[in-house]
Scaffold this motif. Structure first.
Motif, PDB file in Angstrom:
ATOM      1  N   SER A 149       0.811  -1.216   0.000  1.00  0.00           N
ATOM      2  CA  SER A 149       0.000   0.000   0.000  1.00  0.00           C
ATOM      3  C   SER A 149       0.844   1.265   0.000  1.00  0.00           C
ATOM      4  O   SER A 149       0.473   2.269  -0.621  1.00  0.00           O
ATOM      5  N   GLY A 150       1.982   1.234   0.677  1.00  0.00           N
ATOM      6  CA  GLY A 150       2.860   2.400   0.663  1.00  0.00           C
ATOM      7  C   GLY A 150       3.482   2.622  -0.691  1.00  0.00           C
ATOM      8  O   GLY A 150       3.573   3.759  -1.189  1.00  0.00           O
ATOM      9  N   THR A 160      -6.891   7.521  -4.757  1.00  0.00           N
ATOM     10  CA  THR A 160      -7.185   6.181  -5.261  1.00  0.00           C
ATOM     11  C   THR A 160      -6.630   5.121  -4.321  1.00  0.00           C
ATOM     12  O   THR A 160      -7.274   4.088  -4.079  1.00  0.00           O
ATOM     13  N   VAL A 161      -5.443   5.363  -3.770  1.00  0.00           N
ATOM     14  CA  VAL A 161      -4.843   4.400  -2.847  1.00  0.00           C
ATOM     15  C   VAL A 161      -5.740   4.218  -1.625  1.00  0.00           C
ATOM     16  O   VAL A 161      -6.053   3.088  -1.223  1.00  0.00           O
ATOM     17  N   ILE A 162      -6.175   5.309  -1.022  1.00  0.00           N
ATOM     18  CA  ILE A 162      -7.003   5.217   0.180  1.00  0.00           C
ATOM     19  C   ILE A 162      -8.336   4.553  -0.131  1.00  0.00           C
ATOM     20  O   ILE A 162      -8.788   3.652   0.596  1.00  0.00           O
ATOM     21  N   ARG A 163      -8.980   4.970  -1.211  1.00  0.00           N
ATOM     22  CA  ARG A 163     -10.285   4.393  -1.543  1.00  0.00           C
ATOM     23  C   ARG A 163     -10.161   2.912  -1.903  1.00  0.00           C
ATOM     24  O   ARG A 163     -11.012   2.103  -1.511  1.00  0.00           O
ATOM     25  N   TYR A 191       2.147   6.139   5.037  1.00  0.00           N
ATOM     26  CA  TYR A 191       3.004   6.425   3.893  1.00  0.00           C
ATOM     27  C   TYR A 191       2.467   7.574   3.045  1.00  0.00           C
ATOM     28  O   TYR A 191       2.884   7.750   1.904  1.00  0.00           O
ATOM     29  N   TRP A 192       1.543   8.347   3.596  1.00  0.00           N
ATOM     30  CA  TRP A 192       0.944   9.468   2.878  1.00  0.00           C
ATOM     31  C   TRP A 192       2.060  10.365   2.322  1.00  0.00           C
ATOM     32  O   TRP A 192       2.959  10.767   3.060  1.00  0.00           O
ATOM     33  N   PRO A 193       2.040  10.670   1.037  1.00  0.00           N
ATOM     34  CA  PRO A 193       3.142  11.425   0.424  1.00  0.00           C
ATOM     35  C   PRO A 193       3.360  12.781   1.082  1.00  0.00           C
ATOM     36  O   PRO A 193       2.407  13.527   1.347  1.00  0.00           O
ATOM     37  N   SER A 194       4.615  13.098   1.327  1.00  0.00           N
ATOM     38  CA  SER A 194       4.942  14.343   2.028  1.00  0.00           C
ATOM     39  C   SER A 194       4.562  15.579   1.210  1.00  0.00           C
ATOM     40  O   SER A 194       4.298  16.638   1.771  1.00  0.00           O
ATOM     41  N   GLY A 195       4.516  15.445  -0.104  1.00  0.00           N
ATOM     42  CA  GLY A 195       4.177  16.595  -0.931  1.00  0.00           C
ATOM     43  C   GLY A 195       2.699  16.827  -1.102  1.00  0.00           C
ATOM     44  O   GLY A 195       2.291  17.849  -1.694  1.00  0.00           O
ATOM     45  N   ALA A 196       1.869  15.925  -0.603  1.00  0.00           N
ATOM     46  CA  ALA A 196       0.417  16.054  -0.743  1.00  0.00           C
ATOM     47  C   ALA A 196      -0.146  16.922   0.383  1.00  0.00           C
ATOM     48  O   ALA A 196       0.513  17.161   1.396  1.00  0.00           O
TER      49      ALA A 196
END
Length: 286
Positions: A149-150, A160-163, A191-196
């Motif tokens: 998932s990461g 999309t990853v979360i859903r 692992y949520w992207p740091s740039g998001a």
């Protein structure tokens, strides 16, 4: 301050991704902290994950050891007999600590036969069900690829990853009766992207509620995993969707991480309406 609840999600040297795990030292740490109970829930991963970046120089040693030249990760089998023998030894060494056997099953709804065989062999006290991987169809080759998932953030949009993850959690809840506790419903948030933009669970409220509702209807427990503190609103949704029980898990992979965040998590869930059971090692209930 609130006392420690049981730590129901702990890994030792028997988990293939815990090179610094040690069961005896983890038990000693549990006694030092005054934990009422601990469950050693070792990994049982049956899938074959594709790494987006499989350069061995970029991988930790424990992962590189199980990755082939094509970037396919094949986790080793859990050494059940050796694991159970070590649990028995630690129970003798620490008679005042309630030690539960356990396993963390990755995607058991994808691997029903191997899951059933392992459960028959281990006779575990605590069985966690997890989603770690996501399946994605390659647009060019139409090949089904299984990503951690990461890692999936590198090939799919963040939302999309979360859903996709939460949709798979619902499928796990409705498609497998092998487990009693759903682990880390917020796993991809680690692992949520740091740039998001900062992660906001409200963006995915409906998806969370659908997954939580399916779990509640199955009569199983939700884990409050403290590796990344679970947002209180998700616990509140669990309560509102009819969830009856929950557990706590530090997801420790080394002794020093045992019980991290558990007291704070216990205080949080009490404000929502969950309470300890009759015994300090019981599941918490609404």
């Amino acid at each position: 301050m609130t006392s420690y609840p049981p730590d129901g999600h702990v890994h030792t040297q028997f988990s293939w991704d815990a090179p610094f795990g040690n069961m005896e030292r983890t038990c000693a740490r549990a006694v030092e902290l005054g934990l009422p109970s601990i469950a050693f829930t070792e990994h049982a991963d049956f899938g074959r994950t594709i790494l987006v970046d499989s350069d061995p120089t970029h991988l930790p040693g424990w992962l590189a050891a199980h990755t082939d030249e094509h970037g396919v990760v094949t986790p080793p089998d859990l050494a059940v007999e050796n694991y159970l023998a070590e649990v028995a030894r630690c129970r003798e060494l620490f008679p005042g600590l309630r030690i539960l056997t356990g396993v963390e099953l990755s995607e058991p709804h994808w691997h029903a036969r191997r899951t059933a065989d392992l459960i028959d062999l281990g006779g575990f006290d605590r069985i966690l069900g997890s989603v770690h991987n996501l399946r994605h169809v390659d647009d060019r080759t139409q090949e089904v690829r299984e990503y951690d998932s990461g890692d999936a953030y590198r090939v799919l949009a963040t939302e999309t990853v979360i859903r996709s993850y939460l949709a798979e959690v619902e499928k796990l809840a409705t498609g497998s009766d092998a487990f009693g506790v759903l682990a880390h419903i917020d796993f991809p948030v680690r692992y949520w992207p740091s740039g998001a933009a900062p992660f906001d669970p409200a963006t995915f409220e409906e998806e969370y509620r659908v997954a939580l509702r399916a779990l509640a209807r199955s009569g199983r427990a939700l884990e409050v995993n403290t590796r990344v503190p679970l947002d209180p609103v998700i616990v509140r949704w669990w309560y509102q969707e009819g969830g009856e029980t929950l557990t706590f898990g530090s997801d420790a992979h080394r002794p020093d991480d045992l019980a991290n965040g558990l007291r704070e998590a216990a205080a949080m869930v009490e404000t929502i309406g969950f309470r300890p059971g009759a015994h300090p090692y019981d599941l918490w209930r609404r």
